[in-house]
Design a protein around this motif. Structure first.
Motif, PDB file in Angstrom:
ATOM      1  N   TRP A   2      69.065  97.822  36.624  1.00 58.80           N
ATOM      2  CA  TRP A   2      68.316  98.991  37.115  1.00 58.80           C
ATOM      3  C   TRP A   2      68.247  98.911  38.633  1.00 58.80           C
ATOM      4  O   TRP A   2      68.368  97.834  39.212  1.00 58.80           O
ATOM      5  N   THR A   3      68.058 100.034  39.249  1.00 64.36           N
ATOM      6  CA  THR A   3      67.829 100.042  40.691  1.00 64.36           C
ATOM      7  C   THR A   3      67.143 101.340  41.083  1.00 64.36           C
ATOM      8  O   THR A   3      67.107 102.302  40.313  1.00 64.36           O
ATOM      9  N   THR A   4      66.597 101.334  42.270  1.00 68.59           N
ATOM     10  CA  THR A   4      65.910 102.515  42.799  1.00 68.59           C
ATOM     11  C   THR A   4      66.131 102.561  44.302  1.00 68.59           C
ATOM     12  O   THR A   4      66.382 101.536  44.930  1.00 68.59           O
ATOM     13  N   ASP A   5      66.067 103.743  44.864  1.00 72.47           N
ATOM     14  CA  ASP A   5      66.255 103.873  46.308  1.00 72.47           C
ATOM     15  C   ASP A   5      65.524 105.109  46.798  1.00 72.47           C
ATOM     16  O   ASP A   5      64.961 105.870  45.999  1.00 72.47           O
ATOM     17  N   GLY A   6      65.535 105.317  48.097  1.00 76.47           N
ATOM     18  CA  GLY A   6      64.800 106.414  48.701  1.00 76.47           C
ATOM     19  C   GLY A   6      63.435 105.953  49.173  1.00 76.47           C
ATOM     20  O   GLY A   6      62.998 104.829  48.908  1.00 76.47           O
ATOM     21  N   SER A   7      62.746 106.831  49.858  1.00 77.90           N
ATOM     22  CA  SER A   7      61.442 106.473  50.430  1.00 77.90           C
ATOM     23  C   SER A   7      60.422 106.107  49.366  1.00 77.90           C
ATOM     24  O   SER A   7      59.548 105.275  49.600  1.00 77.90           O
ATOM     25  N   GLY A   8      60.516 106.703  48.185  1.00 80.14           N
ATOM     26  CA  GLY A   8      59.566 106.399  47.120  1.00 80.14           C
ATOM     27  C   GLY A   8      59.842 105.092  46.411  1.00 80.14           C
ATOM     28  O   GLY A   8      58.994 104.607  45.648  1.00 80.14           O
ATOM     29  N   SER A   9      61.004 104.495  46.649  1.00 79.98           N
ATOM     30  CA  SER A   9      61.371 103.268  45.936  1.00 79.98           C
ATOM     31  C   SER A   9      60.479 102.096  46.303  1.00 79.98           C
ATOM     32  O   SER A   9      60.335 101.150  45.525  1.00 79.98           O
ATOM     33  N   THR A  10      59.895 102.134  47.496  1.00 85.07           N
ATOM     34  CA  THR A  10      59.050 101.018  47.931  1.00 85.07           C
ATOM     35  C   THR A  10      57.839 100.833  47.022  1.00 85.07           C
ATOM     36  O   THR A  10      57.274  99.743  46.969  1.00 85.07           O
ATOM     37  N   LEU A  27      58.015 101.180  43.738  1.00 79.88           N
ATOM     38  CA  LEU A  27      58.488 101.033  42.357  1.00 79.88           C
ATOM     39  C   LEU A  27      59.087  99.676  42.025  1.00 79.88           C
ATOM     40  O   LEU A  27      59.251  99.369  40.840  1.00 79.88           O
ATOM     41  N   TRP A  28      59.450  98.876  43.022  1.00 78.51           N
ATOM     42  CA  TRP A  28      60.171  97.638  42.721  1.00 78.51           C
ATOM     43  C   TRP A  28      59.392  96.732  41.783  1.00 78.51           C
ATOM     44  O   TRP A  28      59.936  96.220  40.797  1.00 78.51           O
ATOM     45  N   GLY A  29      58.134  96.506  42.065  1.00 79.49           N
ATOM     46  CA  GLY A  29      57.326  95.635  41.208  1.00 79.49           C
ATOM     47  C   GLY A  29      57.132  96.221  39.825  1.00 79.49           C
ATOM     48  O   GLY A  29      57.201  95.499  38.821  1.00 79.49           O
ATOM     49  N   PHE A  30      56.884  97.529  39.751  1.00 77.96           N
ATOM     50  CA  PHE A  30      56.684  98.193  38.454  1.00 77.96           C
ATOM     51  C   PHE A  30      57.924  98.077  37.580  1.00 77.96           C
ATOM     52  O   PHE A  30      57.844  97.687  36.408  1.00 77.96           O
ATOM     53  N   LEU A  31      59.085  98.404  38.130  1.00 72.20           N
ATOM     54  CA  LEU A  31      60.319  98.358  37.345  1.00 72.20           C
ATOM     55  C   LEU A  31      60.686  96.921  36.977  1.00 72.20           C
ATOM     56  O   LEU A  31      61.157  96.663  35.854  1.00 72.20           O
ATOM     57  N   ASP A  32      60.482  96.000  37.876  1.00 67.96           N
ATOM     58  CA  ASP A  32      60.777  94.597  37.589  1.00 67.96           C
ATOM     59  C   ASP A  32      59.942  94.087  36.431  1.00 67.96           C
ATOM     60  O   ASP A  32      60.401  93.278  35.617  1.00 67.96           O
ATOM     61  N   SER A  33      58.702  94.576  36.340  1.00 60.35           N
ATOM     62  CA  SER A  33      57.795  94.134  35.277  1.00 60.35           C
ATOM     63  C   SER A  33      58.040  94.873  33.955  1.00 60.35           C
ATOM     64  O   SER A  33      57.962  94.273  32.882  1.00 60.35           O
ATOM     65  N   ALA A  34      58.354  96.165  34.047  1.00 57.80           N
ATOM     66  CA  ALA A  34      58.412  96.993  32.836  1.00 57.80           C
ATOM     67  C   ALA A  34      59.791  97.039  32.177  1.00 57.80           C
ATOM     68  O   ALA A  34      59.892  97.312  30.977  1.00 57.80           O
TER      69      ALA A  34
END
Length: 222
Positions: A139-147, A149-156
């Motif tokens: 999974w990955t995320t990018d853009g200004s809103g990604s900051t 989300l990293w912890g949330f996605l890593d956990s979920a």
């Protein structure tokens, strides 16, 4: 008359894009807000762009730059498809994006994700940030809103998630980012790609999940 100093400053842009692979496919998601500094120039943009039959581009950064990359890569992918007599692999399309991004890294301002599905490698997610790096990830995320989300996605995130669970995860991630990032907003757009084909969904803003801290007394949204 001299131009004001702000006229020489490149516009700030914002976005939230998310891609997650699951056994049998991949789910892509993006918000729809396009901003120029503090001005929202488009409330319903589509940042999920098809490059080939089963490979899509998630765009963040300069809309003009990423749209141009998408157009070029789509053309080359179509030529490659004609030569092969079949759709190109997702990894091939991702490499085309990387080549375009890396060879023009001094001019392009675009953080992109390539995601898709093919029979050879299943669901695939490739991060292609500014500068031209290409990394395959679950999974990955990018853009200004990604900051946000990293912890949330890593956990979920789990590697054994179902299609429905992955779509819910991507939706929740977009809702969280849109609630926190002033440059992300509008509707949420989702694309799911699997052996069964490609499906698209649009989730209106009032149908997105609402966090507990967005609720006031008696469940009123604040």
């Amino acid at each position: 008359m001299a131009q004001p100093s702000w006229s020489h400053t490149p516009p700030d842009t914002g976005t939230t894009i998310v891609a997650c692979a699951y056994p049998g496919g991949v789910v892509l998601g993006a918000d729809s807000r396009v901003s120029t500094g503090t001005y929202v120039s488009n409330r319903a943009s589509d940042k999920l762009t098809p490059l080939a039959e089963t490979a899509w581009l998630l765009r963040s950064g300069s809309a003009a730059d990423t749209q141009l990359v998408a157009d070029y890569v789509r053309y080359f992918a179509q030529q490659h498809s004609l030569e092969l007599g079949q759709a190109p692999d997702v990894s091939t399309v991702a490499r085309l994006v990387q080549t375009m991004n890396y060879n023009n890294k001094q001019m392009l301002v675009g953080a992109m994700i390539v995601a898709g599905y093919d029979k050879k490698a299943g669901g695939q997610v490739y991060g292609c940030p500014i500068g031209g790096t290409l990394v395959r990830e679950n999974w990955t995320t990018d853009g200004s809103g990604s900051t946000f989300l990293w912890g949330f996605l890593d956990s979920a995130y789990r590697e054994d998630m179902t299609r429905e669970e992955t779509e819910e995860l991507v939706t929740n991630a977009l809702a969280l980012a849109m609630a926190r990032d002033g440059s992300s907003g509008g509707v949420a757009r989702l694309v799911t790609i699997s052996a069964a084909g490609t499906t698209r969904r649009m989730i209106k803003e009032d149908a997105l999940p609402v966090g507990w801290d967005e609720l006031g007394p008696a469940g009123v949204i604040v």
